[in-house]
Design a protein around this motif. Structure first.
Motif, PDB file in Angstrom:
ATOM      1  N   ASN A   1      16.961 -19.761 -80.917  1.00 42.53           N
ATOM      2  CA  ASN A   1      17.993 -20.725 -81.301  1.00 42.53           C
ATOM      3  C   ASN A   1      19.050 -20.132 -82.230  1.00 42.53           C
ATOM      4  O   ASN A   1      19.976 -20.825 -82.628  1.00 42.53           O
ATOM      5  CB  ASN A   1      17.350 -21.937 -81.985  1.00 42.53           C
ATOM      6  N   VAL A   2      18.886 -18.867 -82.589  1.00 43.91           N
ATOM      7  CA  VAL A   2      19.846 -18.226 -83.494  1.00 43.91           C
ATOM      8  C   VAL A   2      20.820 -17.402 -82.674  1.00 43.91           C
ATOM      9  O   VAL A   2      20.432 -16.472 -81.982  1.00 43.91           O
ATOM     10  CB  VAL A   2      19.126 -17.327 -84.521  1.00 43.91           C
ATOM     11  N   THR A   3      22.082 -17.777 -82.755  1.00 45.45           N
ATOM     12  CA  THR A   3      23.124 -17.064 -82.029  1.00 45.45           C
ATOM     13  C   THR A   3      24.260 -16.726 -82.985  1.00 45.45           C
ATOM     14  O   THR A   3      24.229 -17.059 -84.172  1.00 45.45           O
ATOM     15  CB  THR A   3      23.685 -17.934 -80.885  1.00 45.45           C
ATOM     16  N   GLU A   4      25.275 -16.067 -82.447  1.00 43.58           N
ATOM     17  CA  GLU A   4      26.413 -15.688 -83.277  1.00 43.58           C
ATOM     18  C   GLU A   4      27.172 -16.897 -83.823  1.00 43.58           C
ATOM     19  O   GLU A   4      27.963 -16.764 -84.753  1.00 43.58           O
ATOM     20  CB  GLU A   4      27.372 -14.801 -82.477  1.00 43.58           C
TER      21      GLU A   4
ATOM     22  N   ILE B   1      34.384 -15.181-101.828  1.00 42.00           N
ATOM     23  CA  ILE B   1      33.950 -14.620-100.550  1.00 42.00           C
ATOM     24  C   ILE B   1      33.015 -15.636 -99.903  1.00 42.00           C
ATOM     25  O   ILE B   1      32.143 -16.207-100.571  1.00 42.00           O
ATOM     26  CB  ILE B   1      33.236 -13.274-100.740  1.00 42.00           C
ATOM     27  N   THR B   2      33.199 -15.900 -98.628  1.00 37.72           N
ATOM     28  CA  THR B   2      32.228 -16.701 -97.894  1.00 37.72           C
ATOM     29  C   THR B   2      31.458 -15.768 -96.966  1.00 37.72           C
ATOM     30  O   THR B   2      32.028 -14.823 -96.394  1.00 37.72           O
ATOM     31  CB  THR B   2      32.889 -17.831 -97.083  1.00 37.72           C
ATOM     32  N   ALA B   3      30.174 -16.021 -96.848  1.00 34.86           N
ATOM     33  CA  ALA B   3      29.308 -15.122 -96.088  1.00 34.86           C
ATOM     34  C   ALA B   3      28.164 -15.902 -95.482  1.00 34.86           C
ATOM     35  O   ALA B   3      27.887 -17.048 -95.851  1.00 34.86           O
ATOM     36  CB  ALA B   3      28.776 -14.012 -97.004  1.00 34.86           C
ATOM     37  N   VAL B   4      27.486 -15.271 -94.535  1.00 31.56           N
ATOM     38  CA  VAL B   4      26.276 -15.826 -93.945  1.00 31.56           C
ATOM     39  C   VAL B   4      25.161 -14.798 -94.117  1.00 31.56           C
ATOM     40  O   VAL B   4      25.327 -13.621 -93.782  1.00 31.56           O
ATOM     41  CB  VAL B   4      26.457 -16.168 -92.458  1.00 31.56           C
ATOM     42  N   VAL B   5      24.031 -15.248 -94.666  1.00 36.89           N
ATOM     43  CA  VAL B   5      22.859 -14.411 -94.856  1.00 36.89           C
ATOM     44  C   VAL B   5      21.816 -14.787 -93.808  1.00 36.89           C
ATOM     45  O   VAL B   5      21.464 -15.959 -93.668  1.00 36.89           O
ATOM     46  CB  VAL B   5      22.266 -14.599 -96.271  1.00 36.89           C
ATOM     47  N   PHE B   6      21.341 -13.801 -93.073  1.00 37.59           N
ATOM     48  CA  PHE B   6      20.283 -14.005 -92.097  1.00 37.59           C
ATOM     49  C   PHE B   6      19.007 -13.353 -92.622  1.00 37.59           C
ATOM     50  O   PHE B   6      18.989 -12.148 -92.879  1.00 37.59           O
ATOM     51  CB  PHE B   6      20.650 -13.385 -90.743  1.00 37.59           C
ATOM     52  N   ALA B   7      17.969 -14.145 -92.796  1.00 33.01           N
ATOM     53  CA  ALA B   7      16.655 -13.635 -93.182  1.00 33.01           C
ATOM     54  C   ALA B   7      15.773 -13.689 -91.946  1.00 33.01           C
ATOM     55  O   ALA B   7      15.369 -14.764 -91.501  1.00 33.01           O
ATOM     56  CB  ALA B   7      16.070 -14.466 -94.319  1.00 33.01           C
TER      57      ALA B   7
ATOM     58  N   THR C   1      24.417 -23.658 -97.871  1.00 38.36           N
ATOM     59  CA  THR C   1      23.637 -24.513 -96.974  1.00 38.36           C
ATOM     60  C   THR C   1      22.683 -23.629 -96.200  1.00 38.36           C
ATOM     61  O   THR C   1      23.091 -22.604 -95.640  1.00 38.36           O
ATOM     62  CB  THR C   1      24.550 -25.274 -96.000  1.00 38.36           C
ATOM     63  N   VAL C   2      21.406 -24.017 -96.178  1.00 37.05           N
ATOM     64  CA  VAL C   2      20.408 -23.206 -95.494  1.00 37.05           C
ATOM     65  C   VAL C   2      19.795 -23.973 -94.338  1.00 37.05           C
ATOM     66  O   VAL C   2      19.547 -25.180 -94.418  1.00 37.05           O
ATOM     67  CB  VAL C   2      19.311 -22.730 -96.480  1.00 37.05           C
ATOM     68  N   TYR C   3      19.580 -23.255 -93.245  1.00 38.87           N
ATOM     69  CA  TYR C   3      18.849 -23.736 -92.080  1.00 38.87           C
ATOM     70  C   TYR C   3      17.541 -22.946 -92.051  1.00 38.87           C
ATOM     71  O   TYR C   3      17.568 -21.714 -91.973  1.00 38.87           O
ATOM     72  CB  TYR C   3      19.644 -23.509 -90.800  1.00 38.87           C
ATOM     73  N   THR C   4      16.400 -23.622 -92.135  1.00 38.58           N
ATOM     74  CA  THR C   4      15.129 -22.937 -92.340  1.00 38.58           C
ATOM     75  C   THR C   4      14.297 -22.853 -91.068  1.00 38.58           C
ATOM     76  O   THR C   4      14.340 -23.733 -90.211  1.00 38.58           O
ATOM     77  CB  THR C   4      14.304 -23.661 -93.417  1.00 38.58           C
ATOM     78  N   TYR C   5      13.541 -21.777 -90.966  1.00 37.63           N
ATOM     79  CA  TYR C   5      12.540 -21.575 -89.902  1.00 37.63           C
ATOM     80  C   TYR C   5      13.106 -21.865 -88.516  1.00 37.63           C
ATOM     81  O   TYR C   5      12.506 -22.583 -87.704  1.00 37.63           O
ATOM     82  CB  TYR C   5      11.294 -22.425 -90.163  1.00 37.63           C
ATOM     83  N   ILE C   6      14.254 -21.275 -88.221  1.00 43.93           N
ATOM     84  CA  ILE C   6      14.882 -21.466 -86.916  1.00 43.93           C
ATOM     85  C   ILE C   6      14.277 -20.465 -85.928  1.00 43.93           C
ATOM     86  O   ILE C   6      14.302 -19.258 -86.171  1.00 43.93           O
ATOM     87  CB  ILE C   6      16.391 -21.236 -86.993  1.00 43.93           C
TER      88      ILE C   6
ATOM     89  N   MET D   1       7.029 -13.362 -86.765  1.00 46.77           N
ATOM     90  CA  MET D   1       6.845 -14.775 -86.459  1.00 46.77           C
ATOM     91  C   MET D   1       8.042 -15.377 -85.731  1.00 46.77           C
ATOM     92  O   MET D   1       8.085 -16.567 -85.453  1.00 46.77           O
ATOM     93  CB  MET D   1       6.563 -15.569 -87.726  1.00 46.77           C
ATOM     94  N   ALA D   2       9.039 -14.539 -85.438  1.00 49.33           N
ATOM     95  CA  ALA D   2      10.173 -14.922 -84.590  1.00 49.33           C
ATOM     96  C   ALA D   2      10.949 -16.120 -85.125  1.00 49.33           C
ATOM     97  O   ALA D   2      11.210 -17.079 -84.403  1.00 49.33           O
ATOM     98  CB  ALA D   2       9.713 -15.176 -83.153  1.00 49.33           C
ATOM     99  N   TYR D   3      11.322 -16.060 -86.400  1.00 49.51           N
ATOM    100  CA  TYR D   3      12.168 -17.114 -86.959  1.00 49.51           C
ATOM    101  C   TYR D   3      13.195 -16.524 -87.921  1.00 49.51           C
ATOM    102  O   TYR D   3      13.084 -15.367 -88.338  1.00 49.51           O
ATOM    103  CB  TYR D   3      11.340 -18.193 -87.666  1.00 49.51           C
ATOM    104  N   ASN D   4      14.184 -17.319 -88.239  1.00 51.48           N
ATOM    105  CA  ASN D   4      15.224 -16.974 -89.207  1.00 51.48           C
ATOM    106  C   ASN D   4      15.377 -18.076 -90.237  1.00 51.48           C
ATOM    107  O   ASN D   4      15.190 -19.260 -89.932  1.00 51.48           O
ATOM    108  CB  ASN D   4      16.600 -16.849 -88.534  1.00 51.48           C
ATOM    109  N   HIS D   5      15.756 -17.693 -91.455  1.00 50.84           N
ATOM    110  CA  HIS D   5      16.449 -18.587 -92.368  1.00 50.84           C
ATOM    111  C   HIS D   5      17.921 -18.155 -92.322  1.00 50.84           C
ATOM    112  O   HIS D   5      18.219 -16.957 -92.363  1.00 50.84           O
ATOM    113  CB  HIS D   5      15.946 -18.460 -93.807  1.00 50.84           C
TER     114      HIS D   5
END
Length: 370
Positions: free
Chosen positions: A358-361, A313-319, A349-354, A324-328
């Motif tokens: 800047n976080v869209t679909e 399974i491939t998935a995307v996790v949004f934290a 692969t993680v993108y940190t403190y976005i 503080m208005a950010y995502n991992h």
């Protein structure tokens, strides 16, 4: 969101209560300490607020440590203990106190950064020089316009000092993108993974909706209806438990990605997508450590399933950290052999403190490389 029972300090791998020397959460705090000749002892305890020990230029300082024992804040004590200990997000108060202290410093290496920081503070009443008159007893109000800015207002007799600053995690913490990536890598290695669902949540008292034979807890969405925080439970005469079953792979993987609960630690081959088109491989960590770090940062967890076949399974996790208005954002490949007891790693692969804006679909819809 589901309330965690666990005491966060239990999730730390290296807390002993004593440290060989104090460590600074970010470099800026080390520079401040050196500038004011603040010599900290090697007995600072984790998660402590020292607001009655040190002074600078006759004003009381506040020094605070986080759950890891790092010095996470140095600033003038501008807020009384009750407000400081109960206000969320605490980082906003830290910024104000550190900013006030930095106005009294002359740090050449930090001059440009301080100017940039000052440009983000907009004074609407009075002048910033009035910060010198603020004490913990000064009447104050703090308001937040969600995801946009904080407003702080002090009443100084017949005068008022009011200023705004943006909800920008980099400015508030005092670190740039590169240093925050380093902070993330350092912290994820220090989290003690928790895998027992009984330590995490009292499932018996969680509100659920019924869907056939399933119980669905914590129903909510983020960005679109496919990115959800649903947790799937089963119930017998004794108790409710999470679904972790190779015959129900999608529900099981969602549960694991949202909670970290699994009989064993799940090795995670993690790539941090870094500033400047660099990639950093982080070894010897687990999926549970990533989830644990997000929980420590008080993030809400959401999962979207991208693809599903008999092998993975491939998935995307949004934290999501709303305060503080950010995502991992973590894009993962989860081999389904894990559900059958195979010893396999999850890759991600993680993108940190976005920043939220800047976080869209696209983080969910695009084909992210892992």
């Amino acid at each position: 969101m589901i309330q965690r029972k666990i005491i966060l300090i239990m999730m730390m791998a290296y807390i002993t209560g004593m440290y060989a020397s104090p460590s600074f959460y970010i470099k800026r705090l080390s520079v401040i300490a050196k500038s004011i000749e603040l010599v900290l002892p090697d007995t600072l305890k984790p998660a402590q607020d020292y607001d009655n020990v040190w002074t600078y230029k006759g004003r009381m300082l506040r020094v605070r440590t986080n759950d890891f024992g790092d010095v996470v804040h140095i600033g003038y004590k501008l807020f009384d203990h009750q407000l400081a200990s109960h206000y969320t997000p605490r980082e906003a108060l830290d910024f104000i106190e550190r900013y006030a202290l930095e106005q009294d410093l002359d740090i050449d290496k930090e001059a440009q950064e301080r100017k940039k920081l000052a440009d983000n503070v907009k004074c609407t009443q009075g002048s910033l020089s009035m910060l010198a008159k603020v004490t913990p007893d000064t009447p104050v109000t703090i308001d937040k316009i969600e995801h946009r800015k904080f407003r702080v207002k002090w009443s100084l007799g017949a005068h008022v000092l009011e200023f705004y600053f943006p909800v920008d995690y980099q400015s508030i913490i005092g670190a740039n993108t590169i240093e925050l990536e380093e902070v993330f890598e350092r912290n994820i290695k220090r989290v003690l993974p928790i895998i027992d669902d009984n330590l995490l949540v009292d499932w018996e008292n969680v509100k659920v909706v019924h869907s056939g034979n399933l119980l669905i807890a914590n129903e909510g969405t983020y960005l679109n209806d496919s990115i959800r925080s649903d947790i799937f439970l089963k119930e017998n005469s004794v108790k409710r438990t999470l679904i972790l079953d190779s015959k129900m792979p999608v529900y099981s993987v969602k549960n694991i990605l949202l909670t970290g609960v699994f009989p064993d630690e799940i090795p995670l081959r993690l790539t941090i997508d870094c500033y400047g088109y660099r990639k950093k491989q982080v070894d010897d960590i687990s999926l549970q450590q990533f989830i644990g770090l997000c929980q420590l940062e008080k993030c809400e967890m959401y999962v979207g399933i991208k693809t599903y076949n008999p092998e993975e399974i491939t998935a995307v996790v949004f934290a999501l950290n709303r305060e503080m208005a950010y995502n991992h954002v973590l894009s993962v490949r989860f081999p389904l052999g894990l559900l059958q007891g195979e010893s396999i790693s999850v890759t991600g692969t993680v993108y940190t403190y976005i920043p939220l804006q800047n976080v869209t679909e696209k983080f969910f819809t695009q084909d992210l490389n892992n």
